[in-house]
Design a protein around this motif. Structure first.
Motif, short mmCIF file in Angstrom:
data_model
loop_
_atom_site.label_atom_id
_atom_site.label_comp_id
_atom_site.label_asym_id
_atom_site.label_seq_id
_atom_site.Cartn_x
_atom_site.Cartn_y
_atom_site.Cartn_z
N LEU A 1 0.82 -1.22 0.00
CA LEU A 1 0.00 0.00 0.00
C LEU A 1 0.85 1.27 0.00
CD1 LEU A 1 -2.96 -0.96 2.38
CD2 LEU A 1 -2.78 -1.15 -0.11
N GLY A 2 2.00 1.25 0.69
CA GLY A 2 2.87 2.43 0.69
C GLY A 2 3.40 2.72 -0.71
N SER A 3 3.78 1.67 -1.42
CA SER A 3 4.26 1.87 -2.80
C SER A 3 3.15 2.36 -3.72
CB SER A 3 4.83 0.55 -3.35
OG SER A 3 6.01 0.20 -2.66
N ILE A 4 1.92 1.90 -3.47
CA ILE A 4 0.78 2.37 -4.28
C ILE A 4 0.55 3.86 -4.03
CG2 ILE A 4 -1.73 2.17 -4.57
CD1 ILE A 4 -1.47 -0.82 -4.11
N VAL A 5 0.71 4.30 -2.78
CA VAL A 5 0.59 5.73 -2.47
C VAL A 5 1.62 6.53 -3.28
CG1 VAL A 5 0.93 7.47 -0.66
CG2 VAL A 5 -0.36 5.39 -0.16
N SER A 6 2.87 6.06 -3.27
CA SER A 6 3.93 6.75 -4.02
C SER A 6 3.63 6.75 -5.52
CB SER A 6 5.28 6.06 -3.77
OG SER A 6 5.62 6.06 -2.41
#
Length: 313
Positions: free
Chosen positions: A67-72
């Motif tokens: 999810l953090g990478s999707i935010v980025s």
């Protein structure tokens, strides 16, 4: 007995947050100002949206580390599309569709491959991060548009639009979990998947739906973060996945029994944001902040376990 039950229903994050606010109130001048409280809500908005999606995954006894990478990736791809001449509405729609594809791939591999979610999403985390880095050539990208400042700064009833959008996502997730068949199946699959399967519910179908939902929520969180920093940064979402998991657990959702819900998650998010902003205000170096946050999160989880054990005695 009733008093014990009432006590256990209050998330430990709420106790911890109130204690921290009292401590910061003594250490920081003018801590309890409208401006400071508004800033805490504003900074917590993207994490609240991401944590709403993570709540569904935790209820399924899993964690989504992508999810953090999707935010980025969302923040970068949105700016790249705008720089390519796409209209604002089209760019937002395309970005959210891409996040849905990321979620579908996560859910499909987890459900059909019978592979633990944290292993699958650990792999896709790096793939998505590489896509973000390639899309912006590893640089922060910019696009000038009034919508960024409007969403992040313009206020309605004293709060920025970004906070209202986050609260809308929170309310929508609460309705999904409490008032829809899909939400009840997600909760049921985390509690007793065999019984629900015998009742005719599809584990694979609902698992995929949950991961798509979580990814789209992460996408919306990425859009809000992009509005706040007014740029697309391939590292802007780093750590969001772990903070979202911590917020969900602090909010009282169990990873083993399908118990809990998004109602407590909001307190977990606020605890983390109150802690982070307070540490900055009292002048604690960023080098020590992550360690202190980890200690407080661990203390809150141990405190929650103590309360539950005390209830069972």
């Amino acid at each position: 007995m009733k008093e014990k039950l009432r006590l256990t229903k209050i998330p430990p994050a709420l106790y911890m947050m109130l204690i921290l606010m009292c401590i910061y109130g003594l250490l920081v001048d003018n801590y309890f100002t409208v401006q400071n409280i508004t800033n805490i809500f504003s900074q917590a908005a993207p994490l609240l949206v991401v944590a709403c999606g993570q709540t569904l995954i935790v209820l399924l006894q899993g964690t989504d580390l992508s999810l953090g990478s999707i935010v980025s990736a969302t923040s970068v791809l949105w700016i790249v599309l705008l720089n390519q001449g796409f209209m604002m509405g089209a760019a937002i729609l395309i970005v959210l569709l891409i996040t849905a594809v990321f979620g579908f791939l996560n859910g499909f591999i987890v459900a059909k491959g019978m592979i633990p979610a944290f292993i699958v999403t650990l792999g896709t985390q790096n793939i998505i991060k590489s896509i973000a880095l390639l899309a912006c050539d590893s640089k922060t990208v910019y696009f000038s548009h009034p919508i960024f400042r409007a969403i992040a700064k313009t206020k309605f009833l004293g709060l920025p639009y970004s906070v209202w959008i986050a609260l809308a996502c929170f309310g929508f997730t609460w309705i999904v979990l409490r008032r829809t068949r899909f939400g009840m199946k997600v909760t049921g699959l985390g509690g007793n998947s065999e019984a629900l399967t015998l009742a005719g519910a599809s584990v694979s179908k609902n698992t995929i739906k949950a991961f798509v939902y979580a990814a789209v929520m992460a996408g919306i969180g990425g859009l809000l973060l992009c509005c706040r920093i007014e740029s697309g940064n391939p590292n802007s979402g780093t750590g969001f996945e772990f903070n979202a998991i911590a917020a969900v657990l602090l909010g009282g959702t169990s990873m083993r029994e399908g118990r809990g819900g998004v109602g407590g998650t909001i307190f977990g998010v606020l605890l983390i944001q109150v802690l982070k902003s307070g540490l900055t205000q009292v002048g604690i170096s960023s080098i020590f902040q992550n360690a202190i946050i980890g200690v407080v999160v661990l203390a809150a989880i141990i405190f929650d376990a103590f309360i539950k054990k005390h209830q069972e005695m």
